[in-house]
Design an enzyme around this catalytic site. Structure first.
Site, PDB file in Angstrom:
ATOM      1  N   HIS A  85      19.335 -36.693  -1.836  1.00 36.71           N
ATOM      2  CA  HIS A  85      18.707 -36.947  -0.528  1.00 36.71           C
ATOM      3  C   HIS A  85      17.186 -36.750  -0.611  1.00 36.71           C
ATOM      4  CE1 HIS A  85      22.543 -37.439   1.421  1.00 36.71           C
ATOM      5  NE2 HIS A  85      22.969 -36.381   0.745  1.00 36.71           N
ATOM      6  N   CYS A  95       0.824  -1.213   0.000  1.00 33.28           N
ATOM      7  CA  CYS A  95       0.000   0.000   0.000  1.00 33.28           C
ATOM      8  C   CYS A  95       0.857   1.263   0.000  1.00 33.28           C
ATOM      9  CB  CYS A  95      -0.872   0.033   1.239  1.00 33.28           C
ATOM     10  SG  CYS A  95      -1.920  -1.400   1.400  1.00 33.28           S
ATOM     11  N   ARG A 152       5.407  -0.163  -6.496  1.00 34.82           N
ATOM     12  CA  ARG A 152       5.429  -0.993  -5.289  1.00 34.82           C
ATOM     13  C   ARG A 152       4.427  -2.141  -5.355  1.00 34.82           C
ATOM     14  NH1 ARG A 152       7.220   2.411  -0.704  1.00 34.82           N
ATOM     15  NH2 ARG A 152       6.043   0.994   0.588  1.00 34.82           N
ATOM     16  N   LYS A 181       6.558  -4.504  -4.124  1.00 35.22           N
ATOM     17  CA  LYS A 181       7.981  -4.183  -4.124  1.00 35.22           C
ATOM     18  C   LYS A 181       8.556  -4.134  -2.715  1.00 35.22           C
ATOM     19  CE  LYS A 181      11.931  -3.074  -5.930  1.00 35.22           C
ATOM     20  NZ  LYS A 181      12.705  -4.217  -6.399  1.00 35.22           N
ATOM     21  N   GLU A 197      18.716 -17.882  -5.515  1.00 36.82           N
ATOM     22  CA  GLU A 197      18.279 -16.614  -6.099  1.00 36.82           C
ATOM     23  C   GLU A 197      17.756 -16.813  -7.535  1.00 36.82           C
ATOM     24  OE1 GLU A 197      17.384 -13.803  -5.419  1.00 36.82           O
ATOM     25  OE2 GLU A 197      17.746 -12.523  -7.154  1.00 36.82           O
ATOM     26  N   GLY A 209      -0.844  -1.226   6.584  1.00 31.91           N
ATOM     27  CA  GLY A 209      -0.503  -2.128   7.685  1.00 31.91           C
ATOM     28  C   GLY A 209      -1.670  -3.051   8.006  1.00 31.91           C
ATOM     29  N   LYS A 255      13.967 -15.917  -8.786  1.00 33.61           N
ATOM     30  CA  LYS A 255      13.704 -14.989  -9.894  1.00 33.61           C
ATOM     31  C   LYS A 255      12.721 -15.617 -10.876  1.00 33.61           C
ATOM     32  CE  LYS A 255      14.790 -12.226  -8.716  1.00 33.61           C
ATOM     33  NZ  LYS A 255      15.262 -11.349  -7.693  1.00 33.61           N
TER      34      LYS A 255
HETATM   35  C1  F6R Z   1      12.663 -10.667  -4.959  1.00 34.33           C
HETATM   36  C2  F6R Z   1      12.592  -9.541  -4.046  1.00 34.33           C
HETATM   37  C3  F6R Z   1      12.273  -9.816  -2.622  1.00 34.33           C
HETATM   38  C4  F6R Z   1      13.007  -8.838  -1.704  1.00 34.33           C
HETATM   39  C5  F6R Z   1      12.522  -9.007  -0.253  1.00 34.33           C
HETATM   40  C6  F6R Z   1      13.254  -8.084   0.688  1.00 34.33           C
HETATM   41  O1  F6R Z   1      13.043 -10.272  -6.239  1.00 34.33           O
HETATM   42  O2  F6R Z   1      12.757  -8.422  -4.430  1.00 34.33           O
HETATM   43  O3  F6R Z   1      12.528 -11.145  -2.276  1.00 34.33           O
HETATM   44  O4  F6R Z   1      14.378  -9.068  -1.791  1.00 34.33           O
HETATM   45  O5  F6R Z   1      11.151  -8.751  -0.189  1.00 34.33           O
HETATM   46  O6  F6R Z   1      13.059  -6.758   0.339  1.00 34.33           O
HETATM   47  P1  F6R Z   1      14.046  -5.628   0.816  1.00 34.33           P
HETATM   48  O7  F6R Z   1      15.345  -5.881   0.138  1.00 34.33           O
HETATM   49  O8  F6R Z   1      13.398  -4.352   0.356  1.00 34.33           O
HETATM   50  O9  F6R Z   1      14.140  -5.732   2.295  1.00 34.33           O
END
Ligand code: F6R
Length: 607
Positions: free
Chosen positions: A503, A2, A27, A602, A480, A100, A484
Site C-alpha cells: 500500500h 537530567c 540516564r 533513559k 520494536e 523539566g 532497536k
Molecule cells: C527504547 C526505549 C524507549 C522507552 C520509552 C518509555 O529502547 O527504551 O522507547 O521504552 O521511552 O520508557 P518507559 O518504559 O521508562 O516509560
C-alpha cells in the site's frame, strides 16, 4: 534525562553528590556540575560540558570539605550544550539546579531582563534563579521567595536550590520526579530525582507530592521539613524505607550493558513465575485481577508501547476484554472517551515517563481505575496507580530497552491469567510456569547462537535501510525490532505490518534495502507471500522463521531458523530476542555508542 543529587551532612558532600551523579549517568546527559558550601562557608561552583569525568577533572587535586552540595547532569532542552548552559546556575549567594521545562520561560525572561536581570545562559532554568533573586531582593524569607517564584512558572519542573546565606537547601516540584532521604544515624539529608542515586546512603525516603516545599537543613530536628504552598507544615508525601541496593552496575564479562541485559533474560523469565505464583507475589497478582474492567485503555511510549501491543493481544484473546492501545503522548491530548467500569493500563520501565504519567493522571481525573506494569518500585507511576504489577527486570542501564520489554510482555501475560478464574487453578499456574521455562530455555539456546547472528549483521550492516515486517502477533515485534536498530545503529528502519507494504512502502524496495521478515507459525503462508513480493523487487531478504524450513531458506538471502515448538502466544517475545541481538551486532559493526546512543535519554521526564 537530567539528574539531580543534593546532600547535607558531616561527610564531604561533593564526594556523595558525585557518586549519586555517577549512578545517574546511564540516564543520558551532556554536561555535569556541582555547587557547594566549602569549609570556609564560601559558595563554589564547577561545571563542564561532556562526561562526568570532565567535571571530576576540574575538581581534581582540590581538597574541599563541603558540608552541603547540589549537583546535576544536564540533557539539553533550552540552549546548546556548553559549560555556561550547564547547571548549577548561580547568582550572589544562591545556586540552583532544575529538571523539566519552564513553559512560560521566554515571557518571564523578557520581563526579568527588562527589570534589569542579566542572563548568563540560554536556559529556561536561569529564569527561576532570576525570579528567586527578585523575590529575595524584596526581603522575603527563603521559603516565601521559593513559593512565590514557583507559583509563577508553568510546566513540569523540579528545582533544588542551595542558599549560602542561610546554609539550607530547598526544593519544590510539579510533575517531575523528586525524592528526599535521610540517614539519621549519620545526620545526613539527601535529595535526588531518582531513588537509585540514594541507594545504600539514605535509610528512609520521602516522595513529596506536587507543590510541596522540601526544606533540608542541619538545624531541622528531622533534617527535612515539608511545607504546603501557604508555608504551613505538610504531610503530603509518601514515606518508605530505602530497600534498594546499589547492585552490580558493572558490565561483568560483557562489552556493553545492552548485551549483558539481553543475556539476563532467561534467568529473569524463570524468576517471574517463581515470584508471582507464590506468597506475596501471588497476592499482588490476585489483587490486580480482582477488578475486571469492561475495557482497558493501554497507554505507554516507545518500546513499552510495543510490549503493550502484545499485552493487548493477550487480554483480547484470553480474557475477551477490549483493549484500546494508544501512545501516551497522543492519548493525553485527545479527550479519549473514558467510561465508568473501564480501566487505564500503563506500561513503563522507569515509571517516570512524562507522557505516560499525564495519561495516568487523565484517567484518574475521569474516575477510572489505573493499573501499571512497571519496573521501578516506588516510581511516580507506581505511586499514582491504584494497582501495580512489577516486572522485576532489575536495573536496566542500557538506554535501549531489552529485558524490560520481555518482562513487560510476560507480566502482561500473567495479568491476563489473573483476570481469568484460571489463576486459582494450580494446573493452570503450573502450565504457564512450564511455558515460561520453555521460553527461557529456548532464549538460552538462541543466545548461544549469537555468532551466527553476528555473521549476518556483518554482511548486512552497510545496507541503506531496513524494513522489519511481521503479521498478527509478530507486527508489534517488527515495530520494536526497527526501533532497536534505529536507536543504537542510527540506520533508517521501519516496522511494517507485512500486508501493508504494497500500500505504499514497497516503492522503497531495491537491492540496497533489507527486509527483516519475522515469520512465526501464525499467518505463516501469508507472510511468505509478502516476502515473495519483496523478492520480486530485488529486496534483500533476511528471514527469521521456523527452523529447517527449506522453502523459506531458499527464498531468503539470509535465513535464521528457530524452534517455536510449544511457545504458542510467547513466540513473538522469543523472535524479538533475535531482533535485539541483530540490532546489537549491526550497531557494533557501525561503531556507535551502544549503551548511550546519541540524543537519547533513559527516562524521558519531559514531554
Ligand atoms: C527504547 C526505549 C524507549 C522507552 C520509552 C518509555 O529502547 O527504551 O522507547 O521504552 O521511552 O520508557 P518507559 O518504559 O521508562 O516509560
Amino acid at each position: 534525562m537530567c539528574g539531580i543529587v543534593g546532600h547535607i551532612g558531616p561527610k564531604n558532600s561533593v564526594d556523595i553528590v558525585l557518586e549519586g551523579l555517577r549512578r545517574l549517568e546511564y540516564r543520558g546527559y551532556d554536561s555535569a556540575g556541582v555547587s557547594f558550601i566549602d569549609e570556609h562557608d564560601e559558595l563554589q561552583i564547577y561545571k563542564k560540558s561532556g562526561k562526568l569525568d570532565n567535571l571530576k577533572g576540574l575538581l581534581e587535586g582540590k581538597d574541599f570539605q563541603a558540608r552541603m552540595c547540589i549537583g546535576h547532569t544536564r540533557w539539553a532542552t533550552h540552549g546548546e550544550v556548553n559549560d555556561t548552559n550547564s547547571h548549577p546556575h548561580m547568582k550572589d549567594h544562591i545556586s540552583i539546579v532544575h529538571n523539566g521545562i519552564i513553559e512560560n520561560a521566554s515571557l518571564l525572561r523578557k520581563e526579568l531582563a527588562t527589570g534589569g536581570y542579566e542572563f548568563k545562559s540560554q536556559t529556561d532554568s536561569e529564569v527561576f534563579l532570576a525570579l528567586l533573586t527578585r523575590e529575595l531582593a524584596k526581603k522575603k524569607s527563603f521559603k516565601q521567595a521559593m513559593l512565590d517564584s514557583f507559583a509563577l512558572v508553568e510546566g513540569n519542573s523540579a528545582f533544588v536550590v542551595l542558599n549560602k546565606d542561610v546554609l539550607e537547601i530547598m526544593s519544590i516540584k510539579k510533575g517531575a520526579p523528586l525524592v528526599c532521604g535521610i540517614n539519621s544515624v549519620n545526620s545526613e539529608a539527601f535529595i535526588s530525582s531518582d531513588p537509585y542515586a540514594l541507594a545504600g546512603m539514605a535509610s528512609q525516603l520521602y516522595f513529596p507530592a506536587d507543590n510541596v516545599l522540601c526544606h533540608l537543613s542541619p538545624k531541622n530536628k528531622n533534617l527535612i521539613n515539608f511545607y504546603d504552598n501557604k508555608g504551613n507544615p505538610s504531610e503530603d508525601f509518601m514515606s518508605k524505607k530505602q530497600d534498594m541496593s546499589v547492585g552490580p552496575t558493572d558490565k561483568g564479562e560483557f562489552e556493553h550493558f545492552m548485551l549483558k541485559e539481553i543475556h539476563e533474560q532467561p534467568e529473569l523469565i524463570r524468576s517471574l513465575t517463581q515470584f508471582y505464583f507464590h506468597g506475596e507475589g501471588l497476592e499482588s497478582l490476585l489483587k490486580a485481577g480482582e477488578f475486571v474492567p469492561s475495557k482497558f485503555h493501554m497507554t505507554a511510549c516507545g518500546t513499552a508501547y510495543y510490549a503493550g501491543l502484545l499485552i493487548r493481544d493477550f487480554l483480547e484473546n484470553y480474557n475477551k476484554i477490549p483493549c484500546s492501545p494508544e501512545l501516551a503522548s497522543e492519548f493525553r491530548y485527545r479527550n479519549p472517551l473514558l467510561q465508568k467500569g473501564e480501566s487505564g493500563l500503563f506500561i513503563s520501565q522507569s515509571g517516570e515517563t512524562a507522557d505516560t504519567l499525564a495519561a495516568q493522571e487523565l484517567c484518574t481525573e475521569n474516575n477510572i481505575k489505573t493499573l501499571s506494569i512497571v519496573n521501578v518500585d516506588g516510581s511516580t507511576l507506581f505511586r499514582n496507580c491504584n494497582n501495580n504489577l512489577l516486572i522485576r527486570a532489575g536495573m536496566e542501564i542500557g538506554v535501549a530497552s531489552t529485558k524490560a520489554f520481555t518482562q513487560q510482555a510476560l507480566t502482561g501475560r500473567l495479568l491476563s491469567l489473573a483476570l481469568s478464574k484460571e489463576v486459582n487453578e494450580e494446573a493452570s499456574r503450573v502450565k504457564l510456569t512450564a511455558k515460561f521455562s520453555l521460553l527461557a530455555e529456548k532464549i538460552d539456546h538462541l543466545i548461544a547462537r549469537s555468532e551466527e547472528i553476528k555473521d549476518i549483521a556483518e554482511s548486512i550492516h552497510n545496507h541503506k535501510g531496513f524494513f522489519y515486517t511481521g503479521r498478527g502477533v509478530y507486527f508489534p515485534v517488527a515495530l520494536e525490532g526497527a526501533l532497536k536498530l534505529k536507536e543504537i545503529a542510527y540506520v533508517h528502519a521501519e516496522g511494517y505490518a507485512a500486508g501493508e507494504l504494497k500500500h505504499g512502502p514497497i516503492a522503497m524496495i531495491d537491492e540496497d534495502m533489507v527486509n527483516v521478515a519475522l515469520v512465526g507459525p501464525e499467518l505463516f503462508e501469508k507472510t511468505v507471500s509478502n516476502i515473495q513480493e519483496i523478492k520480486a523487487r530485488k529486496g534483500v531478504i533476511l528471514s527469521i522463521g521456523p527452523k529447517d524450513h527449506e522453502e523459506l531458506a531458499e527464498l531468503s538471502d539470509y535465513y535464521f531458523g528457530i524452534d517455536f515448538d510449544g511457545l504458542e502466544e510467547l513466540s513473538p517475545i522469543y523472535i524479538n530476542v533475535v531482533n535485539q541481538l541483530l540490532a546489537y551486532y549491526i550497531a557494533k559493526y557501525k561503531g556507535t555508542d551502544i549503551d548511550k546512543p546519541r540524543n537519547l535519554a533513559k527516562s524521558v521526564t519531559v514531554e
